[in-house]
Design a protein around this motif. Structure first.
Motif, PDB file in Angstrom:
ATOM      1  N   CYS A  25     -10.593   1.671  -1.749  1.00  0.00           N
ATOM      2  CA  CYS A  25     -11.189   0.688  -0.821  1.00  0.00           C
ATOM      3  C   CYS A  25     -12.327   1.392  -0.095  1.00  0.00           C
ATOM      4  O   CYS A  25     -12.152   2.515   0.381  1.00  0.00           O
ATOM      5  N   ASN A  28     -11.085   1.782   3.767  1.00  0.00           N
ATOM      6  CA  ASN A  28      -9.934   2.700   3.753  1.00  0.00           C
ATOM      7  C   ASN A  28      -9.583   3.210   5.147  1.00  0.00           C
ATOM      8  O   ASN A  28      -9.122   4.352   5.273  1.00  0.00           O
ATOM      9  N   GLY A  29      -9.780   2.406   6.164  1.00  0.00           N
ATOM     10  CA  GLY A  29      -9.564   2.901   7.515  1.00  0.00           C
ATOM     11  C   GLY A  29      -8.635   2.068   8.369  1.00  0.00           C
ATOM     12  O   GLY A  29      -8.390   2.426   9.524  1.00  0.00           O
ATOM     13  N   CYS A  30      -8.095   0.965   7.843  1.00  0.00           N
ATOM     14  CA  CYS A  30      -7.204   0.129   8.665  1.00  0.00           C
ATOM     15  C   CYS A  30      -5.930   0.906   8.977  1.00  0.00           C
ATOM     16  O   CYS A  30      -5.308   1.471   8.061  1.00  0.00           O
ATOM     17  N   PHE A  32      -2.987   0.102   9.675  1.00  0.00           N
ATOM     18  CA  PHE A  32      -1.678  -0.407   9.222  1.00  0.00           C
ATOM     19  C   PHE A  32      -1.507  -0.284   7.716  1.00  0.00           C
ATOM     20  O   PHE A  32      -0.469  -0.637   7.177  1.00  0.00           O
ATOM     21  N   CYS A  33      -2.530   0.199   7.013  1.00  0.00           N
ATOM     22  CA  CYS A  33      -2.566   0.093   5.546  1.00  0.00           C
ATOM     23  C   CYS A  33      -2.539   1.475   4.898  1.00  0.00           C
ATOM     24  O   CYS A  33      -3.314   2.355   5.278  1.00  0.00           O
ATOM     25  N   TYR A  36      -4.565   2.582  -0.336  1.00  0.00           N
ATOM     26  CA  TYR A  36      -5.486   3.417  -1.125  1.00  0.00           C
ATOM     27  C   TYR A  36      -5.745   4.762  -0.467  1.00  0.00           C
ATOM     28  O   TYR A  36      -6.768   5.391  -0.707  1.00  0.00           O
ATOM     29  N   LYS A 143     -10.218  -2.404  11.724  1.00  0.00           N
ATOM     30  CA  LYS A 143     -10.564  -3.198  10.532  1.00  0.00           C
ATOM     31  C   LYS A 143     -12.027  -2.975  10.128  1.00  0.00           C
ATOM     32  O   LYS A 143     -12.403  -3.155   8.973  1.00  0.00           O
TER      33      LYS A 143
HETATM   34  S1  SF4 Z   1      -6.336  -3.425   4.656  1.00  0.00           S
HETATM   35 FE1  SF4 Z   1      -8.185  -2.242   5.251  1.00  0.00          FE
HETATM   36  S2  SF4 Z   1      -7.888  -0.179   4.387  1.00  0.00           S
HETATM   37 FE2  SF4 Z   1      -6.385  -1.548   3.380  1.00  0.00          FE
HETATM   38  S3  SF4 Z   1      -7.398  -2.229   1.501  1.00  0.00           S
HETATM   39 FE3  SF4 Z   1      -7.865  -3.790   3.062  1.00  0.00          FE
HETATM   40  S4  SF4 Z   1      -9.828  -3.158   4.013  1.00  0.00           S
HETATM   41 FE4  SF4 Z   1      -9.008  -1.384   2.849  1.00  0.00          FE
END
Ligand code: SF4
Length: 289
Positions: A25, A28-30, A32-33, A36, A143
């Protein structure tokens, strides 16, 4: 098929051929996620992507649906995507639907004409993560875009004639921002009127930064009744005629589905019954991402 790292797809793409056109992604910085986290975002070599469809053609006699992974396929140049979509038409002519995730930023880099071109070549639906319609929540979880930007991206997808599927996450505002999260998300959905609305419920996996905040007592997860209360407030304020609404993911405490606005009252009544104790919630043991 050749895949790099873990591959994710929306539940509705369970029977689709998945081909990675990008890896990871771009944001790649959220917080909660963790989807990736182990991947550095990059584009796959175009020759490798095209070759994957030839390999798939040899392996499968009938391919109805194709999902372009990873998290941010639309970050590729429109010219590349057009070549990929034309190649799918040539090698897998029976395919009726190509879809992908689209991050707000990747959609906003495209012009309306470019999106319309991709639609005309077979890209039929984009999955967009709203997560929350409250800017304070989006800022808190890093986000990287505002609510207005996400809504504009969603509107661009629809204007291009593609289907739009949007997800938000119950509980993402914690106990502090649940009202703002519910009302803002209802408003964002109402402005986009996606073809599909999906609600997940926040749960932790993989030691994300938000999980660490929670462990440190700086963020409070909602209980199952609090999630029901938040969902009820959201649904009471949503106006998204024709949207197919689903809150039946493994992470959800209650399974809800219907078509808005027609089924809104029935969905709200189910939530009220749960809040009154007439319906039980899924136990933590059976919840999963
Ligand atoms: S939630 Fe945020 S970090 Fe995760 S895939 Fe979606 S944009 Fe990328």
């Amino acid at each position: 098929m050749r895949y790099e790292g873990r591959v994710f797809r929306p539940p509705s793409e369970a029977y689709s051929l998945i081909v990675q056109v990008t890896i990871g992604c771009s944001h790649n910085g959220c917080t909660f996620c963790d989807m990736y986290k182990e991947k550095q975002f990059h584009l796959r070599k175009l020759e490798d992507v095209l070759e994957d469809f030839i390999l798939a053609r040899r392996a499968y006699s009938h391919i109805e649906r194709i999902f372009l992974a990873d998290g941010d396929a639309l970050m590729r140049r429109t010219e590349d995507l057009a070549i990929i979509l034309q190649h799918i038409r040539d090698t897998i002519p029976e395919c009726t639907r190509v879809t992908s995730y689209g991050s707000p930023k990747s959609i906003l880099t495209k012009t309306p004409e470019q999106l319309a071109l991709l639609r005309s070549l077979g890209l039929k639906m984009i999955y967009l993560g709203l997560e929350s319609g409250c800017d304070d929540v989006l800022t808190h979880v890093n986000k990287g875009v505002t609510v207005d930007e996400i809504v504009r991206a969603g509107q661009m997808v629809k204007d291009a004639g593609m289907k739009l599927s949007v997800t938000a996450i119950n509980g993402l505002g914690g106990t502090e921002l649940w009202r703002e999260h519910a009302l803002g998300t209802a408003d964002a959905f109402s402005r986009m009127k996606p073809d599909y609305i999906g609600l997940l419920t926040l749960m932790f996996e993989g030691g994300t930064p938000l999980q660490k905040e929670w462990e440190a007592g700086k963020f409070q997860l909602l209980t199952a009744p609090q999630v029901a209360q938040e969902t009820l407030l959201m649904l009471e304020h949503i106006d998204s005629e024709g949207s197919i609404f689903r809150s039946n993911h493994a992470s959800n405490y209650l399974s809800l589905k219907g078509t808005l606005n027609r089924d809104r009252d029935a969905l709200c009544n189910t939530l009220r019954r749960a809040l009154d104790g007439e319906l039980g919630y899924k136990s933590e043991y059976y919840r999963a991402l």
